[in-house]
Design a protein around this motif. Structure first.
Motif, short mmCIF file in Angstrom:
data_model
loop_
_atom_site.label_atom_id
_atom_site.label_comp_id
_atom_site.label_asym_id
_atom_site.label_seq_id
_atom_site.Cartn_x
_atom_site.Cartn_y
_atom_site.Cartn_z
N LEU A 267 84.75 47.78 41.08
CA LEU A 267 85.50 46.78 40.19
C LEU A 267 85.10 47.01 38.59
O LEU A 267 83.77 47.43 38.59
CB LEU A 267 85.33 45.30 40.59
N GLU A 268 85.88 46.90 37.85
CA GLU A 268 85.39 46.88 36.11
C GLU A 268 84.85 48.16 35.82
O GLU A 268 84.06 48.26 34.90
CB GLU A 268 84.65 45.65 35.87
N VAL A 269 85.12 49.28 36.41
CA VAL A 269 84.46 50.42 35.98
C VAL A 269 85.26 51.17 34.95
O VAL A 269 86.35 51.05 34.61
CB VAL A 269 84.87 51.44 37.24
N PRO A 270 84.47 51.52 33.75
CA PRO A 270 85.09 51.91 32.45
C PRO A 270 86.03 53.23 32.94
O PRO A 270 85.50 54.05 33.79
CB PRO A 270 83.73 52.59 31.85
N GLY A 271 87.11 53.40 32.55
CA GLY A 271 87.72 54.56 32.66
C GLY A 271 87.48 55.81 32.52
O GLY A 271 87.83 56.54 33.38
N ALA A 272 86.40 56.14 31.58
CA ALA A 272 85.89 57.61 31.37
C ALA A 272 85.12 57.78 32.82
O ALA A 272 84.82 58.88 32.90
CB ALA A 272 85.00 57.48 30.15
N SER A 273 84.51 56.70 33.48
CA SER A 273 83.78 56.87 34.64
C SER A 273 84.55 56.79 35.86
O SER A 273 83.80 56.98 37.04
CB SER A 273 82.67 55.61 34.65
N ALA A 274 85.80 56.81 35.99
CA ALA A 274 86.61 56.98 37.07
C ALA A 274 86.62 57.92 38.20
O ALA A 274 86.39 57.82 39.36
CB ALA A 274 88.14 56.52 36.71
N PRO A 275 86.34 59.19 37.46
CA PRO A 275 86.41 60.41 38.33
C PRO A 275 85.06 60.09 39.35
O PRO A 275 84.96 60.49 40.51
CB PRO A 275 86.33 61.36 37.38
#
Length: 432
Positions: free
Chosen positions: A199-207
């Protein structure tokens, strides 16, 4: 994974079946007896018919419950008129759209080895000669004929573990650099495990976050989930904690996705898997002085963002990838030798085990090869104290992976790119 021994927080409240849909290229319905005779021939075994179910209407010509040798759970096989299907790969979209009838296969996965049992059910579902492809309804993934006949039903390898789940991501913003992402798995409930989410992961860290869910799901298939809040290691010095999702969303930012309303809106299934047994993957230490606030594991995500990160792998994943890598190792060595500078060969090698018996797998940059192995330099520090740059000798029989790298492009043994072609064409393949 047998859920009976897991913590009560993670036990599914009810069994979740595995369902497969196989559109067929046939113009008219056929009898159940004809399909069962063909299935018995394909399996070289007798099929026990337990019950013929009444047909609701002409859109469902027949439905039968059978028992397959070697499986405890009954299997329901139905023939239905083909309905509209979504997310169909372009290569098969035309044939699927033209299909008039679809086989549906449904059963509970055997808990002892859901990966191999998944393959058995796919083999049953695609036993008809007119099968176009198979849709795993739990994950929404399609598998075409070449995949099924090759990798998925390979008698020695079995399918990769990640056929059992799929990581899905939903974001608060079209611009990933601006919003946060809610990532979650689909498919683990049918394996007796809680679904996993971040939850609430910054988009740039999604991969990198997605890679954590993949790695963790594979480990939990073998280990089972730890009790809530108990640290669980997914790499050398990299621990996470699993928290029941309702507890994890108590302090959820109103601008982030993942609350009860979002879950109700995103799934129309009954029961709703987004509100079932689910574990939020969190940092091992909650924030807050008076009330626990569980947050996403920033250190673990940063670790998994590195292309050469050392991680723990399940025994099944290691055995499968090792077999594939060893099959093609000589071809990779030949490709490296066929070209000049600029093409780097990496070998994945086991370095040793920790106190819990987990094997550390690391990458070395190969500098020499022999008929039986080679030597290379470690790319990162190892948990046994060896520093990056240390020379390591390895045997070809022990490698669990390889990568050919040129610039920011790389291929491995599970990519459908011939190493010699990659070397000759200057490195055109999947991104590193």
């Amino acid at each position: 994974m047998d859920s009976s021994g897991s913590h009560p927080a993670w036990r599914p409240e009810e069994p979740w079946p595995a369902t497969f849909a196989v559109p067929l290229s046939v113009d008219a319905p056929f009898e159940a007896d004809a399909f069962l005779a063909g299935l018995a021939g394909a399996l070289e075994a007798s099929i026990e018919v337990l019950e013929f179910l009444p047909s609701a209407d002409e859109r469902s010509p027949w439905s039968v419950v059978v028992r397959i040798p070697g499986r405890g759970a009954p299997v329901v096989v139905s023939l239905e008129r083909t309905k509209r299907m979504d997310e169909v790969p372009p290569a098969i979209a035309g044939r699927v759209a033209a299909s008039r009838f679809t086989l549906i296969v449904e059963s509970l996965l055997e808990s002892e080895d859901p990966r191999l049992d998944w393959a058995k059910l796919v083999g049953i579902a695609t036993a008809h000669d007119a099968s176009i492809a198979v849709l795993d309804a739990s994950t929404g993934r399609w598998f075409d004929g070449p995949e099924i006949d090759g990798d998925l039903l390979d008698a020695e390898l079995g399918p990769p573990e990640d056929v059992l789940w799929r990581v899905q991501a939903v974001s608060t913003s079209e611009d990933l650099d601006q919003g946060t992402v809610w990532l979650y798995t689909r498919g683990l409930l049918r394996c007796g495990l809680p679904e996993l989410e971040l939850l609430e992961v910054p988009g740039a860290s999604a991969p990198a976050a997605s890679r954590i869910l993949d790695a963790l799901a594979a480990l939990l298939l073998e280990d089972g989930p730890p009790p809530p809040e108990v640290p669980y290691s997914i790499g050398p010095g990299i621990d996470i904690a699993l928290i029941p999702w309702r507890e994890a969303i108590e302090a959820l930012d109103p601008e982030s996705l993942g609350d009860d309303a979002d879950r109700a809106a995103l799934s129309q299934e009954t029961p709703n898997p987004l509100q079932a047994r689910r574990a939020a993957v969190c940092d091992i230490e909650p924030k807050g002085s008076f009330k626990k606030i569980w947050t996403w594991p920033a250190d673990a995500v940063a670790h998994f963002s590195r292309p050469d990160a050392s991680i723990y792998r399940s025994d099944a994943a290691t055995a499968r990838s090792s077999a594939i890598a060893r099959r093609s190792w000589n071809r990779a060595v030949e490709a490296r030798a066929s070209t000049g500078e600029g093409l780097v060969l990496l070998a994945g090698v086991p370095l040793g085990a920790d106190a819990d018996g987990r094997i550390e797998h690391a990458w070395v940059q190969v500098d020499s090869t022999t008929a039986h192995g080679g030597t290379g330099l470690m790319l990162r520090n190892a948990m046994d104290g060896r520093a990056a740059g240390t020379s390591v000798e390895f045997k070809a029989a022990d490698i669990d992976g390889w990568r050919l790298v040129r610039g920011d492009v790389a291929i491995g043994p599970e990519d459908r790119v011939d190493p010699m072609t990659f070397a000759a064409e200057g490195g055109t393949g999947p991104s590193a």
